[in-house]
Design a protein around this motif. Structure first.
Motif, PDB file in Angstrom:
ATOM      1  N   UNK A  47       0.911  -0.713   0.057  1.00  9.61           N
ATOM      2  CA  UNK A  47       0.133  -0.308  -0.073  1.00  9.61           C
ATOM      3  C   UNK A  47       0.925   1.235  -0.516  1.00  9.61           C
ATOM      4  N   UNK A  48       0.198   2.361  -0.602  1.00 11.85           N
ATOM      5  CA  UNK A  48       0.811   3.148  -0.268  1.00 11.85           C
ATOM      6  C   UNK A  48       1.273   3.997   0.487  1.00 11.85           C
ATOM      7  N   UNK A  49       1.728   3.854   1.838  1.00 14.94           N
ATOM      8  CA  UNK A  49       2.309   3.826   3.090  1.00 14.94           C
ATOM      9  C   UNK A  49       3.137   3.310   3.273  1.00 14.94           C
ATOM     10  N   UNK A  50       3.467   1.946   3.243  1.00 12.34           N
ATOM     11  CA  UNK A  50       4.530   1.429   2.534  1.00 12.34           C
ATOM     12  C   UNK A  50       5.850   1.637   1.855  1.00 12.34           C
ATOM     13  N   UNK A  51       5.465   1.743   0.875  1.00 12.77           N
ATOM     14  CA  UNK A  51       6.179   3.461  -0.826  1.00 12.77           C
ATOM     15  C   UNK A  51       6.755   3.940   0.574  1.00 12.77           C
ATOM     16  N   UNK A  52       5.714   5.048   1.374  1.00 12.44           N
ATOM     17  CA  UNK A  52       6.371   6.444   1.748  1.00 12.44           C
ATOM     18  C   UNK A  52       6.993   6.071   2.859  1.00 12.44           C
ATOM     19  N   UNK A  53       6.726   5.402   3.343  1.00 13.10           N
ATOM     20  CA  UNK A  53       7.556   5.036   4.962  1.00 13.10           C
ATOM     21  C   UNK A  53       9.354   4.796   5.204  1.00 13.10           C
ATOM     22  N   UNK A  54       9.284   5.619   5.561  1.00 14.24           N
ATOM     23  CA  UNK A  54      10.981   5.622   5.880  1.00 14.24           C
ATOM     24  C   UNK A  54      11.266   4.798   7.287  1.00 14.24           C
ATOM     25  N   UNK A  55      11.923   4.279   6.730  1.00 14.89           N
ATOM     26  CA  UNK A  55      12.403   3.058   8.323  1.00 14.89           C
ATOM     27  C   UNK A  55      14.178   2.543   7.801  1.00 14.89           C
ATOM     28  N   UNK A  56      14.825   2.381   8.927  1.00 14.01           N
ATOM     29  CA  UNK A  56      15.946   1.997   8.444  1.00 14.01           C
ATOM     30  C   UNK A  56      15.960   0.204   8.047  1.00 14.01           C
ATOM     31  N   UNK A  57      17.295   0.415   6.970  1.00 13.05           N
ATOM     32  CA  UNK A  57      16.583  -1.630   6.718  1.00 13.05           C
ATOM     33  C   UNK A  57      18.442  -1.905   6.293  1.00 13.05           C
ATOM     34  N   UNK A  58      18.691  -2.940   6.529  1.00  7.76           N
ATOM     35  CA  UNK A  58      19.597  -3.792   6.469  1.00  7.76           C
ATOM     36  C   UNK A  58      19.784  -3.976   5.742  1.00  7.76           C
ATOM     37  N   UNK A  59      21.133  -3.990   4.525  1.00 10.15           N
ATOM     38  CA  UNK A  59      20.958  -4.296   3.045  1.00 10.15           C
ATOM     39  C   UNK A  59      21.180  -5.857   2.707  1.00 10.15           C
ATOM     40  N   UNK A  60      20.417  -6.714   1.839  1.00 10.55           N
ATOM     41  CA  UNK A  60      21.364  -7.557   1.564  1.00 10.55           C
ATOM     42  C   UNK A  60      22.763  -7.589   0.574  1.00 10.55           C
ATOM     43  N   UNK A  61      23.037  -8.743   0.985  1.00  8.22           N
ATOM     44  CA  UNK A  61      24.403  -8.730  -0.440  1.00  8.22           C
ATOM     45  C   UNK A  61      23.869  -8.540  -1.611  1.00  8.22           C
ATOM     46  N   UNK A  62      25.238  -7.688  -2.192  1.00  8.25           N
ATOM     47  CA  UNK A  62      24.636  -7.589  -3.782  1.00  8.25           C
ATOM     48  C   UNK A  62      25.531  -8.608  -4.606  1.00  8.25           C
ATOM     49  N   UNK A  63      24.633  -9.559  -5.629  1.00  8.70           N
ATOM     50  CA  UNK A  63      24.559 -10.915  -5.519  1.00  8.70           C
ATOM     51  C   UNK A  63      25.523 -10.632  -7.110  1.00  8.70           C
ATOM     52  N   UNK A  64      26.930 -11.732  -7.089  1.00 10.26           N
ATOM     53  CA  UNK A  64      27.208 -11.700  -8.200  1.00 10.26           C
ATOM     54  C   UNK A  64      26.190 -12.305  -9.122  1.00 10.26           C
ATOM     55  N   UNK A  65      25.996 -11.736 -10.652  1.00  9.15           N
ATOM     56  CA  UNK A  65      25.401 -12.191 -11.741  1.00  9.15           C
ATOM     57  C   UNK A  65      25.317 -13.593 -12.367  1.00  9.15           C
ATOM     58  N   UNK A  66      26.739 -14.083 -11.754  1.00  3.30           N
ATOM     59  CA  UNK A  66      27.700 -15.304 -12.465  1.00  3.30           C
ATOM     60  C   UNK A  66      26.718 -16.532 -11.572  1.00  3.30           C
ATOM     61  N   UNK A  67      26.373 -16.146 -10.716  1.00  2.00           N
ATOM     62  CA  UNK A  67      25.560 -17.134  -9.548  1.00  2.00           C
ATOM     63  C   UNK A  67      24.593 -17.151 -10.057  1.00  2.00           C
ATOM     64  N   UNK A  68      23.482 -16.635 -10.659  1.00  2.00           N
ATOM     65  CA  UNK A  68      22.411 -16.718 -11.118  1.00  2.00           C
ATOM     66  C   UNK A  68      22.532 -18.166 -12.124  1.00  2.00           C
ATOM     67  N   UNK A  69      21.550 -18.453 -12.352  1.00  4.07           N
ATOM     68  CA  UNK A  69      21.522 -20.137 -13.181  1.00  4.07           C
ATOM     69  C   UNK A  69      21.356 -19.240 -14.458  1.00  4.07           C
ATOM     70  N   UNK A  70      21.698 -19.595 -15.560  1.00  3.36           N
ATOM     71  CA  UNK A  70      21.113 -19.866 -17.138  1.00  3.36           C
ATOM     72  C   UNK A  70      19.856 -19.991 -16.968  1.00  3.36           C
ATOM     73  N   UNK A  71      19.279 -20.047 -18.484  1.00  2.00           N
ATOM     74  CA  UNK A  71      18.180 -19.954 -18.585  1.00  2.00           C
ATOM     75  C   UNK A  71      18.244 -20.517 -19.292  1.00  2.00           C
ATOM     76  N   UNK A  72      18.079 -21.857 -19.498  1.00  2.00           N
ATOM     77  CA  UNK A  72      17.484 -22.309 -21.043  1.00  2.00           C
ATOM     78  C   UNK A  72      16.710 -22.122 -21.693  1.00  2.00           C
ATOM     79  N   UNK A  73      16.370 -20.913 -21.815  1.00  2.00           N
ATOM     80  CA  UNK A  73      14.965 -21.513 -22.324  1.00  2.00           C
ATOM     81  C   UNK A  73      14.474 -19.948 -22.807  1.00  2.00           C
ATOM     82  N   UNK A  74      15.482 -18.650 -22.326  1.00  2.00           N
ATOM     83  CA  UNK A  74      15.399 -17.607 -23.445  1.00  2.00           C
ATOM     84  C   UNK A  74      15.683 -17.739 -24.401  1.00  2.00           C
TER      85      UNK A  74
END
Length: 358
Positions: free
Chosen positions: A169-196
């Motif tokens: 909802x719009x309140x969650x979108x506009x609310x400001x709170x402290x956030x612990x960010x997840x790690x930046x994922x290396x794109x090489x870790x994302x499985x290849x999509x053999x259907x793409x």
């Protein structure tokens, strides 16, 4: 790990970027404008693509193309804008293309108002566009969850090859709170999509299409989709229960109202009323197992669904309870948000009705 202060919209962007989103296509509409604004700055910094499309229709079809080529892609909008995307979302669902769609809901129907609401529940959980399909729908109730759920949405979408939606909802979108960010994922870790679609000459031709003319070909395709939805239902139902073990009345809500409901439960307990609450995290698949477990308890007398709508999630609550206990509803609309005392009164009224009907 240190925390930083973010708006809900910014947290959504960080969750996406940090789990490999490298293509964003959007169009401005309040109250989610900070999403495309933030992505316009951040995507070039990580080697991604940002396009402000000429319309919501164009944006969702750009997602179709980019995600179909194997890129983790996202779009965002708010209620009327998501309505315009529905045809494209249905095409993407049929073509089995994973992507993430963000809806920061505003009040409706029509253009309505820019205040927070939850009137898009049916649209999000029952398909939204034409045909037989579903999205995985995650509902954050904090800025931290806005980040974490968006991060997770990309993995879920890829795992099942279906679109996933963040419904905030719009309140969650506009609310400001402290956030612990997840790690930046290396794109090489994302499985290849053999259907793409790769575009490389000499490879086997791959077609990602939603037009299947022959009934004897379309039916098995749709049935295969249903098997995927059945698997999602078995594996991905998520909810959080609070003080439900001895509750005589169980409240339920998602998003912003869930925060207020938890406070109302504490106040009811302070007044001597055994109250508890269930907060659905996945709206599709709906966590009916949590409600069924409470309905089976002899102590539970009633359920109360609290929503920023005229009553939508309450239908899934009733299905989950399956007639074993009465289910009541309390809602506000037009962008109004109930306070704790309103919810306490509604819970006491519901409990009184349930006791009178026994």
């Amino acid at each position: 790990m240190s925390k930083i202060l973010l708006h809900g919209t910014e947290a959504i962007c960080e969750g996406a970027i940090r789990n490999g989103c490298r293509a964003f296509f959007g169009y401005p509409i309040t109250p989610q404008n900070e999403v495309p604004e933030y992505m316009s700055v951040k995507m070039p910094e990580v080697g991604g693509v940002f396009v402000q499309a000429e319309s919501e229709v164009a944006a969702i079809n750009m997602v179709y193309g980019a995600a179909g080529a194997g890129t983790r892609a996202m779009t965002s909008s708010s209620s009327p804008g998501v309505s315009l995307k529905q045809e494209g979302i249905s095409y993407i669902a049929c073509a089995r293309i994973p992507c993430v769609i963000v809806n920061v809901m505003r009040a409706g129907p029509g253009l309505g108002g820019i205040q927070p609401a939850q009137g898009d529940y049916f649209q999000a959980t029952k398909g939204g566009g034409h045909g037989d399909y579903h999205l995985i729908v995650l509902a954050p109730s904090s800025v931290q969850e806005a980040c974490d759920f968006t991060y997770r949405a990309f993995d879920l979408a890829d795992r099942y090859r279906v679109p996933a939606m963040i419904l905030a909802d719009g309140m969650i979108g506009q609310l400001m709170e402290p956030v612990e960010l997840p790690p930046m994922r290396d794109l090489s870790e994302i499985p290849e999509k053999d259907w793409a679609t790769s575009g490389h000459y000499g490879k086997e031709r791959r077609v990602l299409n939603s037009l299947i003319i022959k009934p004897d070909e379309l039916e098995p395709h749709v049935n295969a989709l249903q098997k995927t939805y059945d698997e999602i239902y078995r594996n991905e139902r998520r909810s959080l229960s609070y003080l439900t073990e001895d509750a005589e009345i169980v409240l339920t809500a998602y998003g912003t109202p869930a925060r207020i409901v938890k406070s109302a439960v504490n106040e009811l307990r302070r007044r001597g009323v055994a109250a508890g609450c269930i907060r659905p995290i996945t709206l599709y698949p709906f966590p009916d197992d949590a409600f069924a477990a409470c309905a089976a308890r002899s102590c539970t007398k009633a359920f109360l669904s609290v929503e920023l709508s005229l009553g939508q999630m309450v239908e899934d609550v009733r299905l989950a309870v399956n007639g074993k206990k009465p289910v009541y509803f309390y809602g506000r609309t037009g962008g109004n948000v109930p306070d704790e005392e309103e919810i306490v009164r509604a819970a006491l009224d519901a409990l009184k009705k349930a006791e009178a009907e026994q």
